[in-house]
Design an enzyme around this catalytic site. Structure first.
Site, PDB file in Angstrom:
ATOM      1  N   LYS A   7      15.373 -20.365   5.045  1.00  0.00           N
ATOM      2  CA  LYS A   7      15.053 -19.765   5.371  1.00  0.00           C
ATOM      3  C   LYS A   7      13.397 -19.730   6.022  1.00  0.00           C
ATOM      4  CE  LYS A   7      14.305 -14.712   6.833  1.00  0.00           C
ATOM      5  NZ  LYS A   7      13.022 -14.324   5.636  1.00  0.00           N
ATOM      6  N   ARG A  54      14.183  -4.895   7.036  1.00  0.00           N
ATOM      7  CA  ARG A  54      13.713  -3.684   6.864  1.00  0.00           C
ATOM      8  C   ARG A  54      14.822  -2.484   7.460  1.00  0.00           C
ATOM      9  NH1 ARG A  54       8.439  -4.404   9.467  1.00  0.00           N
ATOM     10  NH2 ARG A  54       9.590  -6.278  11.044  1.00  0.00           N
ATOM     11  N   CYS A  71       7.271 -16.986   3.135  1.00  0.00           N
ATOM     12  CA  CYS A  71       6.666 -15.944   1.962  1.00  0.00           C
ATOM     13  C   CYS A  71       5.271 -16.149   3.026  1.00  0.00           C
ATOM     14  CB  CYS A  71       6.764 -16.361   1.243  1.00  0.00           C
ATOM     15  SG  CYS A  71       6.442 -14.563   0.529  1.00  0.00           S
ATOM     16  N   ASN A  92      16.871 -13.494  13.011  1.00  0.00           N
ATOM     17  CA  ASN A  92      15.828 -12.507  12.240  1.00  0.00           C
ATOM     18  C   ASN A  92      14.138 -12.243  12.403  1.00  0.00           C
ATOM     19  OD1 ASN A  92      13.617 -12.652   9.091  1.00  0.00           O
ATOM     20  ND2 ASN A  92      15.574 -11.169   9.147  1.00  0.00           N
ATOM     21  N   GLY A  93      13.958 -10.614  12.397  1.00  0.00           N
ATOM     22  CA  GLY A  93      12.941 -10.026  12.634  1.00  0.00           C
ATOM     23  C   GLY A  93      13.288  -8.617  13.786  1.00  0.00           C
ATOM     24  N   GLU A  94      12.726  -7.886  13.403  1.00  0.00           N
ATOM     25  CA  GLU A  94      12.506  -6.637  13.654  1.00  0.00           C
ATOM     26  C   GLU A  94      14.055  -6.085  15.122  1.00  0.00           C
ATOM     27  OE1 GLU A  94       9.838  -4.737  15.074  1.00  0.00           O
ATOM     28  OE2 GLU A  94       9.017  -5.967  13.217  1.00  0.00           O
ATOM     29  N   GLN A 107      17.685 -16.952  -4.085  1.00  0.00           N
ATOM     30  CA  GLN A 107      16.967 -18.143  -3.288  1.00  0.00           C
ATOM     31  C   GLN A 107      15.765 -17.996  -4.085  1.00  0.00           C
ATOM     32  OE1 GLN A 107      13.896 -15.628  -0.785  1.00  0.00           O
ATOM     33  NE2 GLN A 107      14.882 -16.328   1.612  1.00  0.00           N
ATOM     34  N   MET A 160      14.778  -9.082   0.226  1.00  0.00           N
ATOM     35  CA  MET A 160      13.087  -9.019   0.176  1.00  0.00           C
ATOM     36  C   MET A 160      12.554  -8.335  -1.012  1.00  0.00           C
ATOM     37  SD  MET A 160      13.832  -7.121   3.601  1.00  0.00           S
ATOM     38  CE  MET A 160      15.053  -5.350   3.299  1.00  0.00           C
ATOM     39  N   GLU A 161      11.506  -9.145  -1.062  1.00  0.00           N
ATOM     40  CA  GLU A 161      10.578  -8.890  -2.563  1.00  0.00           C
ATOM     41  C   GLU A 161      10.344  -7.738  -2.876  1.00  0.00           C
ATOM     42  OE1 GLU A 161       6.781 -10.318  -3.417  1.00  0.00           O
ATOM     43  OE2 GLU A 161       6.985 -10.060  -5.229  1.00  0.00           O
TER      44      GLU A 161
END
Ligand SMILES: Cc1cc2nc3c(=O)[nH]c(=O)nc-3n(C[C@H](O)[C@H](O)[C@H](O)COP(=O)(O)O)c2cc1C
Length: 306
Positions: free
Chosen positions: A132, A217, A91, A192-194, A61, A1-2
């Site tokens: 991704k 996250r 992104c 992916n996600g949450e 990536q 994650m950037e």
């Protein structure tokens, strides 16, 4: 994650464990063959066999839309020792999207195909190339088409963030939509996600029908999340605190006090979602003048504050 999961955070999280591999922040490719130093900057692990200190493999990536240029840069990353190349089609950043990078490309499945195919052709056969994606840019109508384009171009697996670009990071993530892609293609799909808790992970696996998950996250807000999902870890604040102190020790040689405070504030900002102790520390660090001061506050933060 950037701007978040950089070398030091990857090191701290993989020291704790539970990850099969991790991925660098995206390396932006726009028109030139990047010099080796750029790859080393985004992926210092290339100097240590593309593994973190704990031995976890680090994939590189890339983000961009020019197939030829992406291919040349992927070949360079491979030469420098990248064990796998991941391509970012998710992104949402305006600056990136303006230059036809990231999630906007999901409006053009044929370009997605060209980028993946060019990279696949440029990288030695034994190295996986993965992608991704989000469910789409403004809508999810092209989700299956993009997933099929990625598969047809020779990707080894596909990670799907279960939201479109316009859905941003607003909950929920549509895990059931990921299941549609999972059944539309034969390569492995990673959901992916949450995913913030082990319970989320199990529900995501069920709804997406994917047995592989990607943590974003959630892994930063609970550094023990991957371990909790895999092995039911019961790590508590004392364990988190020990990781934070090690993180400070690792960062100190290359960071000024101000930079270190910034890094810790950012991490604490995520940690406070799960740990009330981190909220207290977040408020304290804002007023700290030196890294010794910060370390002292972290060291003395206890479970009692919870
Ligand atoms: C600050 C930030 C930076 C991100 N940078 C990247 C990135 O460089 N490459 C990528 O594939 N995804 C990136 N993402 C997206 C995450 O990988 C992930 O898909 C998204 O946050 C949803 O998963 P989560 O709910 O588990 O965080 C980023 C997300 C955030 C919040």
């Amino acid at each position: 994650m950037e701007g978040l999961a950089d070398f030091y955070v990857r090191q701290a999280l993989t020291d704790i464990g539970g990850f099969d591999w991790c991925v660098t922040e995206f390396v932006r490719v726009s028109g030139t063959l990047l010099p080796p130093k750029t790859f080393y900057r985004w992926c210092p692990e290339l100097r240590t066999g593309a593994r973190t200190r704990a031995g976890t493999s680090v994939h590189v990536q890339l983000l961009g839309s020019d197939p030829q240029c992406m291919a040349e840069n992927a070949a360079r990353a491979a030469e420098l020792g990248a064990p796998a190349i991941d391509l970012n089609f998710g992104c949402p950043a305006k600056t990136v999207n303006r230059h036809r990078g990231g999630a906007v490309l999901l409006d053009e499945p044929e370009v997605v195909h060209q980028v993946v195919a060019a990279v696949r052709n440029a990288v030695p056969k034994h190295l996986p190339v993965s992608a991704k994606m989000r469910l789409g840019n403004c809508h999810g109508d092209f989700a299956v088409e993009n997933a099929r384009a990625i598969e047809a171009a020779g990707a080894s697996w596909l990670t799907v963030h279960g939201r479109t670009k316009v859905q941003g990071y607003k909950p929920p993530a549509y895990w059931d939509q990921i299941a549609l892609l999972r059944h539309a293609i034969a390569i492995p799909v990673i959901a992916n996600g949450e995913i913030w808790t082990a319970d989320d992970a199990h529900r995501c696996a069920q709804e997406s029908q994917c047995d592989m998950l990607m943590l974003g996250r959630g892994a930063v807000s609970d550094p023990f999340l991957a371990q909790r999902i895999q092995q039911g870890s019961t790590a508590d604040w004392a364990d988190v605190r020990a990781s934070l102190l090690k993180f400070i020790e690792d960062c100190l040689p290359t960071s000024t006090d101000l930079q270190l405070a910034g890094r810790l504030k950012q991490w604490m900002n995520y940690l406070r979602r799960d740990w009330p102790q981190a909220q207290t520390l977040y408020d304290v660090i804002k007023r700290c003048k030196s890294s010794a001061d910060i370390a002292m506050h972290i060291e003395s933060s206890t479970d009692i504050a919870a």
